[in-house]
Design a protein around this motif. Structure first.
Motif, PDB file in Angstrom:
ATOM      1  N   SER A   4       0.854  -1.191   0.000  1.00 26.21           N
ATOM      2  CA  SER A   4       0.000   0.000   0.000  1.00 26.21           C
ATOM      3  C   SER A   4       0.886   1.235   0.000  1.00 26.21           C
ATOM      4  CB  SER A   4      -0.938   0.020   1.216  1.00 26.21           C
ATOM      5  OG  SER A   4      -0.227   0.238   2.421  1.00 26.21           O
ATOM      6  N   ARG A   5       0.442   2.237  -0.750  1.00 25.48           N
ATOM      7  CA  ARG A   5       1.183   3.492  -0.825  1.00 25.48           C
ATOM      8  C   ARG A   5       0.252   4.644  -0.455  1.00 25.48           C
ATOM      9  NH1 ARG A   5       4.062   2.536  -6.773  1.00 25.48           N
ATOM     10  NH2 ARG A   5       4.980   0.487  -6.283  1.00 25.48           N
ATOM     11  N   GLU A   6       0.603   5.308   0.637  1.00 22.39           N
ATOM     12  CA  GLU A   6      -0.171   6.452   1.136  1.00 22.39           C
ATOM     13  C   GLU A   6      -1.658   6.101   1.249  1.00 22.39           C
ATOM     14  OE1 GLU A   6       1.112   9.520   2.116  1.00 22.39           O
ATOM     15  OE2 GLU A   6       3.029   8.473   1.920  1.00 22.39           O
ATOM     16  N   LEU A   7      -1.938   4.891   1.664  1.00 23.84           N
ATOM     17  CA  LEU A   7      -3.327   4.401   1.702  1.00 23.84           C
ATOM     18  C   LEU A   7      -4.103   5.080   2.823  1.00 23.84           C
ATOM     19  CD1 LEU A   7      -5.093   2.345   0.160  1.00 23.84           C
ATOM     20  CD2 LEU A   7      -4.604   0.722   2.009  1.00 23.84           C
ATOM     21  N   THR A   8      -5.232   5.666   2.446  1.00 27.48           N
ATOM     22  CA  THR A   8      -6.045   6.438   3.388  1.00 27.48           C
ATOM     23  C   THR A   8      -7.516   6.079   3.212  1.00 27.48           C
ATOM     24  OG1 THR A   8      -4.493   8.291   3.341  1.00 27.48           O
ATOM     25  CG2 THR A   8      -6.729   8.771   4.097  1.00 27.48           C
ATOM     26  N   LYS A   9      -8.224   5.961   4.331  1.00 24.39           N
ATOM     27  CA  LYS A   9      -9.668   5.761   4.289  1.00 24.39           C
ATOM     28  C   LYS A   9     -10.321   6.609   5.365  1.00 24.39           C
ATOM     29  CE  LYS A   9     -13.563   4.004   2.920  1.00 24.39           C
ATOM     30  NZ  LYS A   9     -14.099   4.304   1.571  1.00 24.39           N
ATOM     31  N   LYS A  10     -11.277   7.430   4.901  1.00 27.12           N
ATOM     32  CA  LYS A  10     -12.038   8.261   5.824  1.00 27.12           C
ATOM     33  C   LYS A  10     -13.512   7.867   5.778  1.00 27.12           C
ATOM     34  CE  LYS A  10      -8.979  12.289   5.516  1.00 27.12           C
ATOM     35  NZ  LYS A  10      -8.889  13.744   5.278  1.00 27.12           N
ATOM     36  N   PHE A  11     -14.129   7.861   6.933  1.00 26.29           N
ATOM     37  CA  PHE A  11     -15.567   7.671   7.055  1.00 26.29           C
ATOM     38  C   PHE A  11     -16.125   8.954   7.664  1.00 26.29           C
ATOM     39  CE2 PHE A  11     -13.763   3.382   7.335  1.00 26.29           C
ATOM     40  CZ  PHE A  11     -14.494   2.725   6.348  1.00 26.29           C
ATOM     41  N   GLY A  12     -16.610   9.844   6.789  1.00 23.81           N
ATOM     42  CA  GLY A  12     -17.025  11.148   7.263  1.00 23.81           C
ATOM     43  C   GLY A  12     -15.821  11.924   7.765  1.00 23.81           C
ATOM     44  N   SER A  13     -15.894  12.391   8.993  1.00 28.20           N
ATOM     45  CA  SER A  13     -14.789  13.161   9.569  1.00 28.20           C
ATOM     46  C   SER A  13     -13.739  12.270  10.233  1.00 28.20           C
ATOM     47  CB  SER A  13     -15.324  14.159  10.597  1.00 28.20           C
ATOM     48  OG  SER A  13     -15.994  13.483  11.654  1.00 28.20           O
ATOM     49  N   LYS A  14     -14.014  10.976  10.317  1.00 30.58           N
ATOM     50  CA  LYS A  14     -13.090  10.058  10.986  1.00 30.58           C
ATOM     51  C   LYS A  14     -12.131   9.436   9.979  1.00 30.58           C
ATOM     52  CE  LYS A  14     -12.874   5.688  13.548  1.00 30.58           C
ATOM     53  NZ  LYS A  14     -11.788   6.152  14.410  1.00 30.58           N
ATOM     54  N   THR A  15     -10.855   9.492  10.294  1.00 33.82           N
ATOM     55  CA  THR A  15      -9.833   8.853   9.467  1.00 33.82           C
ATOM     56  C   THR A  15      -9.508   7.493  10.065  1.00 33.82           C
ATOM     57  OG1 THR A  15      -8.880  10.988   8.825  1.00 33.82           O
ATOM     58  CG2 THR A  15      -7.504   9.034   8.524  1.00 33.82           C
ATOM     59  N   ALA A  16      -9.909   6.425   9.370  1.00 30.63           N
ATOM     60  CA  ALA A  16      -9.687   5.074   9.876  1.00 30.63           C
ATOM     61  C   ALA A  16      -8.292   4.575   9.541  1.00 30.63           C
ATOM     62  CB  ALA A  16     -10.735   4.124   9.295  1.00 30.63           C
ATOM     63  N   VAL A  17      -7.797   4.940   8.355  1.00 30.17           N
ATOM     64  CA  VAL A  17      -6.442   4.595   7.923  1.00 30.17           C
ATOM     65  C   VAL A  17      -5.812   5.863   7.377  1.00 30.17           C
ATOM     66  CG1 VAL A  17      -5.072   3.284   6.260  1.00 30.17           C
ATOM     67  CG2 VAL A  17      -6.974   2.177   7.439  1.00 30.17           C
ATOM     68  N   ASN A  18      -4.616   6.179   7.868  1.00 32.62           N
ATOM     69  CA  ASN A  18      -4.016   7.474   7.571  1.00 32.62           C
ATOM     70  C   ASN A  18      -2.693   7.319   6.807  1.00 32.62           C
ATOM     71  OD1 ASN A  18      -3.561  10.268   7.593  1.00 32.62           O
ATOM     72  ND2 ASN A  18      -2.422  10.138   9.516  1.00 32.62           N
ATOM     73  N   ALA A  19      -2.758   7.391   5.477  1.00 28.66           N
ATOM     74  CA  ALA A  19      -1.571   7.452   4.615  1.00 28.66           C
ATOM     75  C   ALA A  19      -0.554   6.354   4.930  1.00 28.66           C
ATOM     76  CB  ALA A  19      -0.920   8.834   4.717  1.00 28.66           C
ATOM     77  N   ILE A  20      -1.023   5.114   4.996  1.00 26.49           N
ATOM     78  CA  ILE A  20      -0.130   4.000   5.326  1.00 26.49           C
ATOM     79  C   ILE A  20       0.599   3.500   4.078  1.00 26.49           C
ATOM     80  CG2 ILE A  20      -0.063   1.566   6.001  1.00 26.49           C
ATOM     81  CD1 ILE A  20      -2.023   2.159   8.176  1.00 26.49           C
ATOM     82  N   THR A  21       1.917   3.515   4.138  1.00 24.68           N
ATOM     83  CA  THR A  21       2.768   2.906   3.115  1.00 24.68           C
ATOM     84  C   THR A  21       3.394   1.669   3.734  1.00 24.68           C
ATOM     85  OG1 THR A  21       3.224   4.996   1.980  1.00 24.68           O
ATOM     86  CG2 THR A  21       4.805   3.209   1.675  1.00 24.68           C
ATOM     87  N   LEU A  22       3.115   0.523   3.129  1.00 30.12           N
ATOM     88  CA  LEU A  22       3.475  -0.749   3.743  1.00 30.12           C
ATOM     89  C   LEU A  22       3.706  -1.784   2.653  1.00 30.12           C
ATOM     90  CD1 LEU A  22       3.647  -2.676   6.244  1.00 30.12           C
ATOM     91  CD2 LEU A  22       1.156  -2.907   6.059  1.00 30.12           C
ATOM     92  N   LYS A  23       4.790  -2.537   2.769  1.00 36.29           N
ATOM     93  CA  LYS A  23       5.089  -3.594   1.802  1.00 36.29           C
ATOM     94  C   LYS A  23       5.214  -4.917   2.532  1.00 36.29           C
ATOM     95  CE  LYS A  23       8.134  -4.722  -2.087  1.00 36.29           C
ATOM     96  NZ  LYS A  23       9.305  -4.280  -2.897  1.00 36.29           N
ATOM     97  N   LEU A  24       4.417  -5.906   2.106  1.00 38.48           N
ATOM     98  CA  LEU A  24       4.417  -7.238   2.701  1.00 38.48           C
ATOM     99  C   LEU A  24       4.935  -8.240   1.671  1.00 38.48           C
ATOM    100  CD1 LEU A  24       0.909  -7.121   4.427  1.00 38.48           C
ATOM    101  CD2 LEU A  24       3.131  -6.433   5.366  1.00 38.48           C
TER     102      LEU A  24
END
Length: 233
Positions: A4-24
């Motif tokens: 994932s590169r700069e992966l972000t997910k927001k639900f309304g005003s809530k940020t559940a995942v904030n710009a996660i860069t991760l390699k598995l």
């Protein structure tokens, strides 16, 4: 294999995942660790292609996650997704209709190892038996990536031993396993790498053997350092 590169997910005003860069990488069992609500499930659902990110991208073998890549990713969800009229045996046939890589012989072997009766109705199963069945249908696929979200929820100690053995048997050099949980000591018996996430942010990725050798710390020790003592371990 999965990135994932700069992966972000927001639900309304809530940020559940904030710009996660991760390699598995394949050949490893990763434990995605963090308290409830830290963003583990949301990241996994985006990686499985089940929900769309607000920003950023997930890549499978260098290509953005798509319908094609989803065919090679086996995801175990925390939500129920079987019909009450089904038996445990029907659940296998149901999966076989959806996934070409589903192996009924492997499924039959797994439910035997997990002490499940293929004739039992799903609606009559305890939460622990349902959890074991979900693990069996997930691991019966010949996938490249297995993502199991809280596979030990509702499972007693002895059943955890059975599930742990099934997970370890599924590991291979060309496969990637990712398990999310807040049961730290259980994960320490399975994983060789840990991904720590807090409030939607990636804290760090650690090789557990190196951490034990170089820092003299277990995964439980590091968990306590990051998250304090508010979570039961």
């Amino acid at each position: 294999m999965l990135e994932s590169r700069e992966l972000t997910k927001k639900f309304g005003s809530k940020t559940a995942v904030n710009a996660i860069t991760l390699k598995l990488e394949p050949g490893h069992i990763y434990a995605m660790m963090g308290p409830n609500g830290s963003g583990k499930t949301t990241w996994m659902k985006m990686a499985a292609g089940l929900i769309k990110p607000t920003a950023g991208t997930v890549y499978f073998n260098g290509e953005p996650v798509s319908i094609a890549s989803r065919a090679q990713v086996a995801y175990l969800s925390t939500e129920p997704y079987f019909y009450d009229w089904m038996t445990i045996g029907d659940a296998g046939k149901y999966y076989a209709d959806f996934f070409k890589d589903f192996d009924m012989a492997v499924y039959d072997k797994l439910i035997g190892q997990l002490n499940l009766n293929p004739k039992d109705k799903i609606k009559s199963l305890s939460s622990g038996m349902t959890a074991k069945m979900k693990v069996a249908v997930t691991l019966a696929r010949d996938a490249k990536v297995y993502m199991l979200d809280e596979p030990f929820n509702g499972i007693d100690l002895l059943a955890r031993d059975d599930i742990r053995a099934c997970i370890l048997n599924a590991a291979a050099d060309n496969k990637l396993l990712l398990l999310s949980s807040h049961l730290v000591e259980e994960m320490e018996n399975i994983a060789d790498r840990a991904v720590f996430i807090s409030q939607g942010n990636l804290i760090e990725v650690r090789d557990l053997e190196e951490m034990r050798e170089n820092d003299g710390k277990s995964m439980a020790d590091r968990y306590r350092e990051i998250f304090g003592h508010t979570e039961a371990i």
